[in-house]
Motif scaffolding. Sequence first.
Motif, short mmCIF file in Angstrom:
data_model
loop_
_atom_site.label_atom_id
_atom_site.label_comp_id
_atom_site.label_asym_id
_atom_site.label_seq_id
_atom_site.Cartn_x
_atom_site.Cartn_y
_atom_site.Cartn_z
N VAL B 7 31.74 -71.67 -0.82
CA VAL B 7 30.65 -70.71 -0.65
C VAL B 7 29.32 -71.45 -0.48
O VAL B 7 28.52 -71.13 0.41
CB VAL B 7 30.59 -69.74 -1.85
CG1 VAL B 7 29.42 -68.79 -1.72
CG2 VAL B 7 31.90 -68.99 -1.98
N CYS B 8 29.12 -72.47 -1.30
CA CYS B 8 27.88 -73.25 -1.20
C CYS B 8 27.76 -73.86 0.19
O CYS B 8 26.69 -73.87 0.79
CB CYS B 8 27.83 -74.36 -2.23
SG CYS B 8 27.76 -73.78 -3.93
N GLN B 9 28.85 -74.36 0.70
CA GLN B 9 28.80 -75.01 2.01
C GLN B 9 28.45 -74.00 3.11
O GLN B 9 27.66 -74.28 4.00
CB GLN B 9 30.13 -75.66 2.34
CG GLN B 9 30.08 -76.43 3.67
CD GLN B 9 31.34 -77.23 3.92
OE1 GLN B 9 32.42 -76.85 3.49
NE2 GLN B 9 31.18 -78.35 4.61
N ALA B 162 23.91 -68.80 -12.34
CA ALA B 162 24.95 -67.88 -11.91
C ALA B 162 24.34 -66.57 -11.43
O ALA B 162 24.75 -65.99 -10.42
CB ALA B 162 25.93 -67.62 -13.05
N GLU B 163 23.31 -66.12 -12.16
CA GLU B 163 22.66 -64.86 -11.78
C GLU B 163 21.91 -65.00 -10.47
O GLU B 163 21.87 -64.08 -9.65
CB GLU B 163 21.71 -64.42 -12.89
CG GLU B 163 21.22 -63.01 -12.73
CD GLU B 163 20.15 -62.68 -13.76
OE1 GLU B 163 20.52 -62.24 -14.84
OE2 GLU B 163 18.96 -62.86 -13.45
N ALA B 164 21.32 -66.18 -10.24
CA ALA B 164 20.48 -66.36 -9.05
C ALA B 164 21.30 -66.44 -7.77
O ALA B 164 20.79 -66.18 -6.68
CB ALA B 164 19.62 -67.61 -9.20
N CYS B 165 22.57 -66.82 -7.87
CA CYS B 165 23.35 -67.01 -6.64
C CYS B 165 23.73 -65.67 -6.02
O CYS B 165 24.49 -64.89 -6.61
CB CYS B 165 24.61 -67.83 -6.93
SG CYS B 165 25.56 -68.10 -5.42
N LYS B 166 23.20 -65.44 -4.82
CA LYS B 166 23.45 -64.16 -4.13
C LYS B 166 24.90 -64.06 -3.66
O LYS B 166 25.38 -62.99 -3.36
CB LYS B 166 22.56 -64.06 -2.88
CG LYS B 166 21.09 -64.03 -3.16
CD LYS B 166 20.31 -63.62 -1.91
CE LYS B 166 20.11 -64.78 -0.93
NZ LYS B 166 19.13 -65.78 -1.38
N TYR B 167 25.56 -65.20 -3.54
CA TYR B 167 26.89 -65.23 -2.93
C TYR B 167 28.01 -65.34 -3.95
O TYR B 167 29.17 -65.50 -3.59
CB TYR B 167 26.95 -66.38 -1.92
CG TYR B 167 25.76 -66.39 -1.01
CD1 TYR B 167 25.59 -65.39 -0.06
CD2 TYR B 167 24.79 -67.38 -1.11
CE1 TYR B 167 24.48 -65.38 0.77
CE2 TYR B 167 23.68 -67.38 -0.29
CZ TYR B 167 23.52 -66.38 0.64
OH TYR B 167 22.41 -66.36 1.45
N VAL B 204 33.22 -77.80 -16.28
CA VAL B 204 32.79 -77.26 -15.01
C VAL B 204 33.85 -77.60 -13.98
O VAL B 204 34.25 -78.77 -13.84
CB VAL B 204 31.41 -77.84 -14.59
CG1 VAL B 204 31.00 -77.32 -13.22
CG2 VAL B 204 30.35 -77.49 -15.63
N PHE B 205 34.34 -76.55 -13.28
CA PHE B 205 35.43 -76.71 -12.32
C PHE B 205 34.91 -76.44 -10.92
O PHE B 205 34.06 -75.55 -10.73
CB PHE B 205 36.56 -75.70 -12.63
CG PHE B 205 37.18 -75.91 -13.98
CD1 PHE B 205 36.54 -75.47 -15.13
CD2 PHE B 205 38.41 -76.53 -14.09
CE1 PHE B 205 37.12 -75.67 -16.38
CE2 PHE B 205 39.00 -76.73 -15.34
CZ PHE B 205 38.35 -76.29 -16.48
N TYR B 206 35.43 -77.18 -9.95
CA TYR B 206 34.99 -77.04 -8.57
C TYR B 206 36.13 -76.58 -7.70
O TYR B 206 37.16 -77.27 -7.59
CB TYR B 206 34.44 -78.38 -8.06
CG TYR B 206 33.20 -78.81 -8.78
CD1 TYR B 206 31.93 -78.47 -8.32
CD2 TYR B 206 33.29 -79.56 -9.96
CE1 TYR B 206 30.78 -78.85 -9.01
CE2 TYR B 206 32.15 -79.95 -10.66
CZ TYR B 206 30.89 -79.60 -10.18
OH TYR B 206 29.77 -79.98 -10.87
N ILE B 207 35.98 -75.42 -7.08
CA ILE B 207 36.96 -74.97 -6.09
C ILE B 207 36.69 -75.73 -4.80
O ILE B 207 35.55 -75.76 -4.31
CB ILE B 207 36.86 -73.45 -5.83
CG1 ILE B 207 37.12 -72.69 -7.15
CG2 ILE B 207 37.84 -73.02 -4.74
CD1 ILE B 207 37.05 -71.19 -7.00
N ILE B 208 37.72 -76.37 -4.26
CA ILE B 208 37.52 -77.23 -3.09
C ILE B 208 37.83 -76.46 -1.80
O ILE B 208 38.82 -75.77 -1.73
CB ILE B 208 38.42 -78.48 -3.18
CG1 ILE B 208 38.09 -79.26 -4.45
CG2 ILE B 208 38.26 -79.36 -1.95
CD1 ILE B 208 36.65 -79.73 -4.55
#
Lengths: 148, 208
Positions: B7-9, B162-167, B204-208
């Motif tokens: 999502v970030c990408q 977490a709250e600030a992320c619109k996505y 903290v986990f990262y979905i790849i």
Amino acid sequence: MHDAGKVIPGIIAFVLFVTLPFWSNFGKAAPKPQPEIPKEYKKCVESRDFMRREHMKLLRKWRFDVVRNNMRIYINSEGQPINMSLQNECMRCHSSKKKFCDVCHNYVSAHPYCWNCHIPPEERKGWATKEVKSLTEEASSKQPASHH
Amino acid sequence: MVIDTRVCQKHAPCEDCIHACHHIHNVPQIPYKKHEIKWIWKDEFEHAFPDTAHEYANEVLKGREFLLLCNHCEHPPCVRVCPTQATFKREDGIVMMDMHRCIGCRFCMAACPYGSRSFNWRDPRPFIKDPNPEYPTRMKGVVEKCTFCTERLAQGKLPACAEACKYGAIVVGDLADPHSEINKILREHFTLRRKVHLGTGPSVFYII
Ligand code: SF4
Ligand code: SF4
Ligand code: SF4
């Protein structure tokens, strides 16, 4: 004693000289500090006597409870819940650090470091006064200063 | 916490989470790199996961940026080395700092394998443009890092990032509860954690 006639007046003169600040202030008390009490609020967290005597201990307990025990509500002796926060609760009524905290603290020469981090009501607008560019230059020209 | 890096990408170069965190916690913006203070920031794959990255990594990973912050480790080395217990682990697993106690020895910075901690080389206040009057600043000579927004959790709010992320790229939840949303996400996706072989147990986990 050969020189008693010189030594004894000498000692008296010395003692008088050393205690000069004491004599010069004799009978004149420094004015009592008059911290400004908020007008629109009648009651503090606890009684006035208790707050005068124990506010530092109370604040220390609050900070321990909030930061280390994750407890945020203080129940006072009348059973009322109070949000434990110096910056957001105490200073809600005491709207000036200068006219309240500093008045007595300066009088007794106490320098608590609360306000190195907590933002006093007077400084809520911020401090970013210098231009960032000049700060960058200043920062890169200076070696990091040691701590405390 | 789970961060969906896909999502970030997709929405790069969005940095809403970073701005939100740094604004509400009065984190100074110091332009001089060596004095920089950061609670949450971005870096590329090979810096975030140096033990997993290799020179034949695929193009997608190469271009992607990863949000980095304190991992609130299960066995936090920063807590073990702190001589004053200024850094401590709460019962709920959050690795918290008591700024009143920090003496600025920086043992914790040496111990943290993730670079999650910053030292205040100078008074941070002139570098805070628009302070949040409800949160304190720090002073010269203390270390700081992400606190997992303990002050917001206490009010029943989500962490600011977490709250600030619109996505919805950042999801937080209770790892200890097998029925929590976060455990469901972890069961359904392939995730990475940073430097797991060190045994710190990052949360903290990262979905790849
Ligand atoms: S990421 Fe670093 S600072 Fe955060 S808990 Fe782990 S060791 Fe400590
Ligand atoms: S710098 Fe502060 S938090 Fe870090 S180890 Fe030293 S006292 Fe503890
Ligand atoms: S959890 Fe809170 S303190 Fe930590 S990075 Fe997110 S917004 Fe910042």
